[in-house]
Design an enzyme around this catalytic site. Structure first.
Site, PDB file in Angstrom:
ATOM      1  N   ASP A  55       0.820  -1.201   0.000  1.00  0.00           N
ATOM      2  CA  ASP A  55       0.000   0.000   0.000  1.00  0.00           C
ATOM      3  C   ASP A  55       0.859   1.258   0.000  1.00  0.00           C
ATOM      4  OD1 ASP A  55      -2.178  -1.695   0.249  1.00  0.00           O
ATOM      5  OD2 ASP A  55      -2.273  -1.500   2.433  1.00  0.00           O
ATOM      6  N   TYR A 113       6.574 -10.184   6.571  1.00  0.00           N
ATOM      7  CA  TYR A 113       6.433  -8.754   6.831  1.00  0.00           C
ATOM      8  C   TYR A 113       6.926  -8.457   8.236  1.00  0.00           C
ATOM      9  CZ  TYR A 113       3.441  -7.955   2.717  1.00  0.00           C
ATOM     10  OH  TYR A 113       2.961  -7.840   1.433  1.00  0.00           O
TER      11      TYR A 113
END
Length: 272
Positions: A55, A113
Site C-alpha cells: 500500500d 512482513y
C-alpha cells in the site's frame, strides 16, 4: 528470457507498488517507475508482475518482480543500469534469469512482513518516516506477545483485512507470528539506533499469503489489546469467524481495531 528483479524501496512518497492510472491523482508507483526505466533502457514496453501489492507508504526490503524480455545486455548488468536511472528511493538489488514458468507472485512459497513501532518517544526528523511512534501506553505488552502466537496456523482473516476484489478466500496460513523488543540485527539500518537503545518493538509475521491491509489491521488489534481494550478471547473468537462471506451489497465485518499506519510496515522477504 524471463527475469526476476529483487527490489528495495522507501514507500513514503509512493501510492504503493501497483501502477495507478487515476486522472488528477498522484500516480507515482514503484511499478510505474521501474517499467518506465525498463522501457527507456530496453526500447520496448515491459509489464512487471509483482510478488505483492504494498500500500501507499509501505516499504520493502526485498520485493520481487518478474518480466519477459530480450535484454540486449547481460542480466547481471541490468541492476546496475537501472540504478543509474532510477530515483534514490528505489533500488534494484539483483536481476537474474529464471525459469520460463516463474511468476513473482504465484511461485512464492512464503512472504515475511515486519512492523516496527516505538513507544513513548518523540519522533526524530527522519525516524518518523520508517516506524510508528505509538502515542499510547501499552501496559499489556506481555499479552501482545501471547496474542501474536495465537495467529500461527490457518485462520479466516476476514476480521483483519479489507474486502478484496482479487481474492476469493480469506483463509491464510501463518507460519510464524512474534511480537517483542527488536534486536539491532532484525531492524532496518535506519532504525538500528532505536533498537540498540531498547526502544524499538517489532511484529514479525510470515505466511503463505496476505490480504489487503491484513498486517496493519493485525498490528492495530495487537496495540488495542496492549492498551487493555481487547482481550485474548475476543481475538481468538475473531480468528474463528467463518461461514458465508457477505454479498457485495452487504457490509464487510468490522475490523477489531483501526489499521496501524503504513509507515511502520516492511515487506521483508519472499521465499521461492
Amino acid at each position: 528470457m524471463r527475469i526476476k528483479l529483487t527490489i528495495s524501496y522507501d514507500g513514503t512518497d509512493f501510492v504503493g507498488w501497483q501502477r495507478q492510472n487515476l486522472p488528477g491523482a498522484n500516480n507515482r508507483s514503484v511499478q510505474g517507475e521501474l517499467e518506465r526505466q525498463l522501457r527507456l533502457l530496453l526500447h520496448l514496453p515491459v509489464s512487471l508482475q509483482g510478488a505483492g501489492r504494498t500500500d501507499a507508504g509501505v516499504h520493502a526490503m526485498a520485493q520481487a518482480a518478474s518480466f519477459e524480455a530480450e535484454l540486449g545486455l547481460p542480466p547481471e548488468r541490468l541492476a546496475y543500469a537501472l540504478n543509474n536511472r532510477l530515483p534514490a528511493d528505489v533500488r534494484v538489488l539483483a536481476a537474474e534469469p529464471v525459469a520460463e514458468d516463474f511468476h513473482a507472485r504465484f511461485s512464492a512459497h512464503s512472504k515475511e512482513y515486519r512492523y516496527f513501532l516505538v513507544l513513548g518517544q518523540a519522533a526524530g526528523a527522519f525516524d518518523n518516516r520508517y516506524a510508528w511512534f505509538c502515542p499510547y501506553a501499552l501496559p499489556q505488552l506481555a499479552q501482545m506477545s501471547q496474542a501474536a502466537a495465537l495467529l500461527v496456523g490457518e485462520h479466516d482473516f476476514r476480521r483483519f483485512c479489507g474486502r478484496s476484489a482479487v481474492v476469493n478466500s480469506y483463509v491464510r496460513r501463518l507460519y510464524r507470528a512474534e511480537f517483542g523488543l527488536c534486536t539491532p540485527q532484525a531492524a532496518p539500518a535506519q532504525l538500528r539506533a532505536l533498537a540498540e537503545a531498547g526502544l524499538l518493538y517489532c511484529f514479525q509475521v510470515a505466511g503463505n499469503g496476505f490480504i489487503y491491509k491484513m498486517v496493519r489491521l493485525l498490528t492495530g488489534a495487537l496495540v488495542k489489546l496492549g492498551r487493555g481494550q481487547l482481550t485474548l478471547p475476543q481475538l481468538a473468537a475473531a480468528l474463528a469467524a467463518g461461514g458465508p462471506l457477505p454479498a457485495e451489497n452487504e457490509p464487510w465485518p468490522q475490523p477489531l481495531a483501526p489499521a496501524a499506519p503504513a509507515k511502520g510496515l516492511y515487506l521483508w522477504r519472499i521465499d521461492y
